[in-house]
Design an enzyme around this catalytic site. Sequence first.
Site, mmCIF file in Angstrom:
data_model
loop_
_atom_site.group_PDB
_atom_site.id
_atom_site.type_symbol
_atom_site.label_atom_id
_atom_site.label_comp_id
_atom_site.label_asym_id
_atom_site.label_seq_id
_atom_site.Cartn_x
_atom_site.Cartn_y
_atom_site.Cartn_z
ATOM 1 C CG HIS A 1 -19.561 9.215 -46.386
ATOM 2 N ND1 HIS A 1 -19.134 8.857 -45.192
ATOM 3 C CD2 HIS A 1 -20.393 10.040 -46.114
ATOM 4 C CE1 HIS A 1 -19.823 9.660 -44.260
ATOM 5 N NE2 HIS A 1 -20.664 10.185 -44.885
ATOM 6 N NE ARG B 1 -28.067 12.320 -41.726
ATOM 7 C CZ ARG B 1 -29.015 13.325 -41.473
ATOM 8 N NH1 ARG B 1 -29.992 13.126 -40.839
ATOM 9 N NH2 ARG B 1 -28.940 14.322 -42.343
ATOM 10 C CB THR B 2 -21.192 12.043 -40.684
ATOM 11 O OG1 THR B 2 -21.713 11.605 -41.687
ATOM 12 C CG2 THR B 2 -19.656 11.361 -40.610
ATOM 13 C CE LYS C 1 -6.205 32.255 -36.497
ATOM 14 N NZ LYS C 1 -5.626 32.064 -35.175
ATOM 15 N NE ARG D 1 -19.040 14.714 -43.820
ATOM 16 C CZ ARG D 1 -20.012 14.534 -44.028
ATOM 17 N NH1 ARG D 1 -20.974 15.731 -43.894
ATOM 18 N NH2 ARG D 1 -20.547 13.408 -44.007
HETATM 19 C C1 NCD Z 1 -24.122 11.974 -47.082
HETATM 20 C C2 NCD Z 1 -22.814 13.013 -47.171
HETATM 21 O O1 NCD Z 1 -22.317 13.672 -46.358
HETATM 22 O O2 NCD Z 1 -22.276 12.346 -48.323
HETATM 23 N N1 NCD Z 1 -24.616 12.550 -45.751
HETATM 24 C C3 NCD Z 1 -24.235 11.612 -44.675
HETATM 25 O O3 NCD Z 1 -23.006 11.563 -44.317
HETATM 26 N N2 NCD Z 1 -25.290 10.788 -44.019
HETATM 27 C C4 NCD Z 1 -24.988 12.119 -48.097
HETATM 28 C C5 NCD Z 1 -25.558 13.539 -48.543
HETATM 29 O O4 NCD Z 1 -24.854 14.564 -47.961
HETATM 30 O O5 NCD Z 1 -26.118 13.634 -49.326
#
Ligand code: NCD
Length: 321
Positions: A129, A51-52, A80, A101
């Site tokens: 997040h 999703r993100t 690397k 991320r």
């Molecule tokens: C979450 C995350 O990556 O922290 N997912 C997301 O970004 N919607 C929650 C999860 O991974 O459980």
Amino acid sequence: MRHLIDPLDFTVEEIEALLDVADEIAADRQAFRQVCQGKTLATLFYEASTRTRLSFEAAMLNLGGNVLGFATADSSSAAKGESVADTIRTVSCYADICAMRHPKEGAPLRASRYSRIPVINAGDGGHQHPTQTLTDLMTIRQRRKQLGHITIGLCGDLKFGRTVHSLIKSLARYEGVKFILISPEELRVPDYVIEEVLWDKGVPFVEAEDMELVMDQLDILYMTRVQKERFFNEEDYVRLKDTYILTPDKLAAAKPGMAILHPLPRVNEISIDVDDDPRAAYFEQAQNGVYVRMALIMMLLELASPVAAGARTGALQKEVR
Ligand code: NCD
């Protein structure tokens, strides 16, 4: 230049303004389709995501911009041994804004110190997040018409769940919010969140182990997955992973207007039989993820909303500067 690393990087007023733009986008996506023409978003994902990453990319494409990036650390020069600092210096030459991320807490913050473009924290380890929080806030505001005056139950892995930490930090700034923190002993909210965010500010909260005992008090139930990838041993994960499973019978005691949120992905913690319940808001939440990220990209790139001829958007621009 602004970054979004921590949910408190934006004031309450800026968040309200951003959510207003997200609402405008939801109402008329077409109006925004050229806002980012000629701009490029880089998605630097050193950790798994559906999703993100995709909603960031969809957001930039919906705004008429371009996207580039990598979806796994092993397809980048991190494999690397390249540092985050060197990677972001390089990406600053290729893109106008980036979402990162990383499994290491603080990596996006470090990147922001070397970056010539806005950096968005798209999840750093078990820490924060903030863009998931924007999605959560938009969904809560849609369902409840405001962000204050709610009792919210956060349930599951409150220790490693970064979405939980960011949401608590953000919601603690609103009037009348009460937290019910539902988890097994081993997965309680970290002390630093309890002390710095709740205790220090006198925000009301209780900790509980039994979801059913508190169900009737909740306006929002925020379910989370047990974060397998952050456990040190498989045994503990297996023992704890199915502690909470939300089923239709457990919802019998819940308020009719309660909203069920989940950042997704879900594993077992919400039965698919709950999906058709009008209280289930988690797919709405996933949809809102695109709108808030569109609004966020515009805000960080200081691009005005084409809607309402800048009346309210003018305010957003001022706050950004
Ligand atoms: C979450 C995350 O990556 O922290 N997912 C997301 O970004 N919607 C929650 C999860 O991974 O459980």
